[in-house]
Design a protein around this motif. Structure first.
Motif, short mmCIF file in Angstrom:
data_model
loop_
_atom_site.label_atom_id
_atom_site.label_comp_id
_atom_site.label_asym_id
_atom_site.label_seq_id
_atom_site.Cartn_x
_atom_site.Cartn_y
_atom_site.Cartn_z
N GLN A 407 0.84 -1.19 0.00
CA GLN A 407 0.00 0.00 0.00
C GLN A 407 0.88 1.24 0.00
O GLN A 407 1.83 1.34 0.80
CB GLN A 407 -0.92 0.03 1.21
N LEU A 408 0.58 2.17 -0.85
CA LEU A 408 1.34 3.42 -0.93
C LEU A 408 0.57 4.52 -0.20
O LEU A 408 -0.63 4.71 -0.43
CB LEU A 408 1.56 3.82 -2.40
N VAL A 409 1.28 5.22 0.68
CA VAL A 409 0.70 6.30 1.46
C VAL A 409 1.60 7.53 1.37
O VAL A 409 2.78 7.43 1.00
CB VAL A 409 0.50 5.89 2.93
N ASP A 410 1.04 8.70 1.76
CA ASP A 410 1.86 9.90 1.80
C ASP A 410 2.43 10.10 3.20
O ASP A 410 2.33 9.21 4.04
CB ASP A 410 1.04 11.12 1.36
N GLY A 411 3.03 11.26 3.48
CA GLY A 411 3.66 11.51 4.77
C GLY A 411 2.71 11.53 5.93
O GLY A 411 3.12 11.34 7.09
N THR A 412 1.40 11.74 5.68
CA THR A 412 0.41 11.77 6.76
C THR A 412 -0.24 10.41 6.96
O THR A 412 -1.13 10.27 7.80
CB THR A 412 -0.67 12.81 6.44
N GLY A 413 0.14 9.44 6.16
CA GLY A 413 -0.45 8.11 6.25
C GLY A 413 -1.68 7.93 5.40
O GLY A 413 -2.30 6.86 5.43
N SER A 414 -2.06 8.95 4.61
CA SER A 414 -3.24 8.84 3.74
C SER A 414 -2.88 8.05 2.48
O SER A 414 -1.77 8.17 1.93
CB SER A 414 -3.74 10.23 3.34
N ALA A 415 -3.81 7.27 2.03
CA ALA A 415 -3.58 6.41 0.87
C ALA A 415 -3.39 7.25 -0.39
O ALA A 415 -4.08 8.24 -0.61
CB ALA A 415 -4.75 5.45 0.68
#
Length: 482
Positions: A407-415
């Motif tokens: 799963q790829l997420v950004d720095g805030t943990g959002s997908a």
């Protein structure tokens, strides 16, 4: 009582007789009148009864010929005269109008409301009229460069070769167009570089010479033989040629929109001859036949003879694909098939892994990718012959491929949902030979693909974010891209 009074009150025998005679005559007159009335009534009654009896069946009588209609509500007994038609019964005025209507219908069939006509006198290459021949008219804009378009009108030339096309110019009215006139039977044709189609009226093209290239240019430019790989003639083979011409001949000018004036004639033995203008610099040749792969030759020089052209028999290629368990479904893979000439394309397997394609006999290169434009997971060259029937067997990807599920997420943990990911794997390549594949995450940010089993790591890049290297031996469940 006096005598005069007795006369007024007594009946003499003579007076009584006279009164009786008058009564008899009156009764006789009344009787004669009643008989006359009865005779008239009985004489007309059968005709009235006949009308009442026939009226329910008049439609049937009309078709069987028992009666002829002379007017509304009228009946005329059948006679020995020939049965009259509706027009004849209705009178000469109806005859004339019916004739005029029939003539008008014939005119509409020939020229259905055309306001514009193209006329010409068609002759062959020897100047003889193209008598009673069906000719076709086609056109496109003068500046367009595509091949000869489909016909827009057909007409039959008369005994003198005169032909008249009814056309609807539409958006090309009063514009420069290239016109083509072709004989439907022989293919003899001519081309008019520029003409102006009027929105209404008549365009006279004058005398047109319809000819085949071999009739105009009898010298053979190129010759040879086209066969299969066993040197046998190919059934139903067809050839096409395009002559690239120089601009220093008598006509000069720009020929970008000029149709090809070349022709390929092929004998049943496979021997072929190419005809074209003597100003030809080089030719492009193509050969095709149903059930065989196409052959193409480019930049063939004029006066080249003895060419050998081979067509490979086209087979129905088939096989079965087996993919790793716990990975993407088999329908997300793509099987690519290419011939020696580089022709080919990709097909998607069915749910049971079966795939089918058409390809030439001989050498066939097979590649498997996942997803369709992903990295190559399998690559092999097969020798395919008519004897093998095009069966490529089973392609098992389990030893050579493995799934990657992260799963790829950004720095805030959002997908990172529905984003395009560039994946580069060292030692691997995609179907076009590059080491980078283009993938896409789903709505949860999941990247679920298959990679080569020997790959140790991959670099993932999302536009606007720093690349991240992922371990493919023990991949993490989540990858953060900042």
């Amino acid at each position: 009582m006096s005598r005069g009074s007795n006369v007024g009150h007594t009946h003499s025998p003579r007076g009584a007789a006279q009164r009786d005679m008058k009564q008899v005559l009156l009764l006789a007159l009344l009787g004669s009148l009643l008989v006359a009335v009865w005779w008239v009534a009985t004489a007309e009654a059968p005709e009235r009864d006949d009308v009442v009896e026939r009226s329910p069946t008049r439609a049937a009588d009309e078709f069987t010929g028992a009666v002829s209609l002379a007017g509304v509500g009228a009946v005329e007994p059948r006679s020995d005269e020939p049965t009259r038609t509706m027009a004849a019964v209705s009178g000469a005025a109806v005859d004339d109008s019916a004739t005029r209507a029939a003539d008008g219908l014939a005119e509409m069939d020939d020229e259905p409301s055309f306001a514009t006509h193209v006329v010409a006198l068609a002759v062959d290459h020897r100047g003889r009229p193209m008598a009673d021949r069906e000719l076709q008219l086609a056109w496109h804009r003068a500046e367009e460069t595509h091949a000869v378009p489909e016909p827009v009108a057909r007409a039959r030339a008369d005994a003198s070769g005169a032909v008249r096309f009814g056309v609807t110019p539409g958006s090309l009215a009063n514009a420069n167009v290239s016109l083509y006139v072709r004989d439907s039977e022989t293919g003899a044709r001519t081309w008019i570089a520029e003409a102006v189609l009027p929105s209404e009226g008549e365009l006279d093209l004058g005398t047109l010479v319809l000819a085949l290239p071999r009739e105009l240019y009898p010298e053979v430019l190129v010759s040879g033989r086209v066969t299969d790989h066993d040197f046998a003639p190919v059934p139903g083979v067809k050839g096409r040629a395009f002559a690239h011409r120089s601009l220093d001949d008598a006509t000069g000018g720009d020929r970008r929109n000029e149709p090809s004036q070349s022709e390929v004639v092929i004998a049943t033995t496979g021997h072929f001859a190419v005809y074209g203008p003597p100003t030809t610099e080089y030719l492009s040749l193509g050969f095709s036949s149903s059930g065989y792969s196409n052959a193409h030759l480019s930049e063939v020089q004029p006066r080249t003879h003895g060419l050998e052209v081979f067509l490979s028999r086209e087979l129905r290629l088939r096989g079965r694909l087996i993919v790793p368990e716990h990975g993407p479904s088999v329908t997300s893979y793509c099987v690519w098939l290419f011939s020696d000439a580089g022709n080919g394309g990709g097909v998607t397997p069915t749910r049971d892994g079966e795939f089918h394609a058409r390809g030439p006999s001989g050498s066939v290169e097979l590649r498997v990718t996942q997803p369709a434009l992903g990295l190559v997971l399998f690559h092999e060259v097969f020798a395919v012959t008519p004897e093998t029937g095009g069966d490529l067997g089973t392609i098992d990807l389990r030893p050579v491929a493995k799934p990657l599920d992260v799963q790829l997420v950004d720095g805030t943990g959002s997908a990172l949902a529905k984003v395009t990911v560039q994946m580069e794997v060292k030692g691997a390549a995609n179907a076009t030979g590059h080491a980078r594949a283009s993938l896409r995450t789903d709505y949860t940010g999941r990247l679920f693909v298959c990679v080569p089993a020997h790959a140790l790591e991959a670099q993932l890049t999302v536009l606007g974010r720093a690349p991240v290297v992922v371990d493919l031996v023990t991949p993490p469940e989540r990858v953060e891209l900042r």
